[in-house]
Design a protein around this motif. Structure first.
Motif, short mmCIF file in Angstrom:
data_model
loop_
_atom_site.label_atom_id
_atom_site.label_comp_id
_atom_site.label_asym_id
_atom_site.label_seq_id
_atom_site.Cartn_x
_atom_site.Cartn_y
_atom_site.Cartn_z
N GLY A 142 -33.89 47.13 -12.25
CA GLY A 142 -34.01 48.59 -12.24
C GLY A 142 -33.04 49.20 -13.24
N ASN A 143 -32.53 50.37 -12.89
CA ASN A 143 -31.67 51.10 -13.84
C ASN A 143 -30.41 50.33 -14.22
N VAL A 144 -29.70 49.80 -13.24
CA VAL A 144 -28.47 49.05 -13.56
C VAL A 144 -28.84 47.74 -14.24
N GLY A 145 -29.82 47.05 -13.68
CA GLY A 145 -30.22 45.76 -14.24
C GLY A 145 -30.61 45.88 -15.71
N GLN A 146 -31.33 46.92 -16.05
CA GLN A 146 -31.76 47.08 -17.45
C GLN A 146 -30.58 47.40 -18.37
N ASN A 147 -29.60 48.10 -17.86
CA ASN A 147 -28.38 48.32 -18.67
C ASN A 147 -27.61 47.01 -18.85
N VAL A 148 -27.59 46.20 -17.81
CA VAL A 148 -26.96 44.87 -17.93
C VAL A 148 -27.71 44.06 -18.99
N GLY A 149 -29.04 44.14 -18.97
CA GLY A 149 -29.85 43.42 -19.95
C GLY A 149 -29.53 43.86 -21.38
N ARG A 150 -29.44 45.16 -21.57
CA ARG A 150 -29.13 45.71 -22.91
C ARG A 150 -27.78 45.21 -23.41
N ILE A 151 -26.78 45.26 -22.54
CA ILE A 151 -25.43 44.84 -22.97
C ILE A 151 -25.42 43.32 -23.19
N ALA A 152 -26.12 42.59 -22.33
CA ALA A 152 -26.16 41.12 -22.45
C ALA A 152 -26.77 40.72 -23.80
N ARG A 153 -27.81 41.45 -24.22
CA ARG A 153 -28.41 41.13 -25.53
C ARG A 153 -27.39 41.35 -26.63
N GLY A 154 -26.57 42.38 -26.49
CA GLY A 154 -25.51 42.64 -27.47
C GLY A 154 -24.50 41.50 -27.54
N PHE A 155 -24.26 40.86 -26.40
CA PHE A 155 -23.34 39.72 -26.37
C PHE A 155 -23.99 38.44 -26.90
N GLY A 156 -25.31 38.51 -27.13
CA GLY A 156 -26.01 37.30 -27.60
C GLY A 156 -26.36 36.36 -26.46
N MET A 157 -26.51 36.92 -25.24
CA MET A 157 -26.91 36.07 -24.11
C MET A 157 -28.43 35.96 -24.07
#
Ligand code: 3PG
Length: 305
Positions: A142-157
């Motif tokens: 949801g809202n938090v999960g998708q923000n985690v996803g966005r930041i994780a992509r930035g980390f290269g996860m």
């Protein structure tokens, strides 16, 4: 005069309180404030003559709702509303709302703060590890999960998500690889970030059996609710597996985790949504929702349908 109460055990930043005050007073309503109260009795006394109230994780129990004789609307400035007795609200003709999405970036950023802190051994100088290239499984997208996803992509996860309420297409469009069961995701991902609400179905659902097959160096990240964790099962697993880590923004009830030195971390007080930005976003949204409900009967974001 319409009276609006802000009841926050954990206060909003002053800038958010000022913003709420402006919105409320512009309507000719009165704003009253109860912060850092020390007992439910104080809350029960404060609600006696209010028409509307804004809370955070504050417990809006049946007793609170019954004592609030004039209450028409209660808004949880935040996402999770497991702290509100919805049946009592419905029984007393009170509309309950939340403010979804308003504090989600703050919570997601804290999840990464904790992940980096753990990966770098609490900054103790010992060689740590990086997030880049690691698999993260996001439990509820949801809202938090998708923000985690966005930041994780930035980390290269590598970003995976499991959410039974979303289609594969929706998950893909929001930037994660969809998985079809929690079991599959927990087996694959070294990092798991929890974003499920606390409901009768989810309570204690993050249990020994689900966690036991996580890959080597497993890290469970909880910025959701402590109630979703089977604490005894998790502690048993951490006894058995010296490579298993638990980091949480909600201190466990069980005092069985402090012995796992270097593998367990809990914030001293729930901090995820505690930023000025999140306080302003959620607090002002709550104030606008109250005004829109009282003035126009707008029930958007109602949760006690
Ligand atoms: C939420 O459900 O919005 C978060 O858990 C934040 O809770 P808080 O407002 O008590 O910090």
């Amino acid at each position: 005069m319409t009276k609006v109460l802000i009841a926050t055990d954990k206060p909003f930043a002053p800038v958010a309180v000022n913003g709420i005050r402006e919105i409320v007073e512009a309507q000719g309503y009165e704003l009253v404030l109860l912060e850092k109260y020390t007992s439910q009795d104080e809350l029960i006394a404060a609600v006696a003559d209010v028409d509307a109230m804004i809370i955070r994780s504050d417990k809006a129990t049946k007793e609170v709702i019954e004592a609030a004789k004039n209450l028409k609307v209660i808004v949880r400035a935040g996402a999770g509303y497991d702290n509100i007795d919805l049946a009592a609200c419905t029984a007393h003709n009170v509309v309950a709302m939340n403010t979804p999405g308003q504090n989600s970036n703050a919570v997601a950023e804290l999840a990464f703060g904790m992940m980096v802190y753990m990966a770098r051994n609490f900054f103790n100088g010992k060689s740590g590890s990086e997030l880049k290239g690691k698999k993260i499984g996001i439990h509820a997208y949801g809202n938090v999960g998708q923000n985690v996803g966005r930041i994780a992509r930035g980390f290269g996860m590598e970003v995976y998500a499991f959410d039974p309420f979303m289609t594969d297409e929706q998950i893909k469009n929001a930037g994660a690889t969809p998985l079809h069961s929690a079991e599959e995701m927990y087996k694959m991902c070294q990092y798991i970030s929890l974003h499920i609400p606390a409901t009768e179905q989810t309570k204690k659902s993050i249990n020994y059996d689900l966690l036991k097959d996580m890959p080597k160096g497993a890290v469970l990240v909880n910025t959701a609710r402590k109630e979703v964790i089977d604490e005894e099962g998790l502690a048993k697993l951490m006894e058995e597996r010296a490579d298993f880590h638990y980091i949480t923004d909600i201190a466990p009830d069980c005092d069985c985790f402090s012995k796992f030195e270097g593998r367990f971390f809990a914030t001293p007080k729930k901090m995820g949504a505690q930023t000025e930005e999140a306080n302003v976003n959620a607090g002002l949204a709550a104030a606008h929702q109250i005004v829109n409900f009282i003035e126009k009967g707008d029930e958007k974001f109602r949760v006690n349908k």
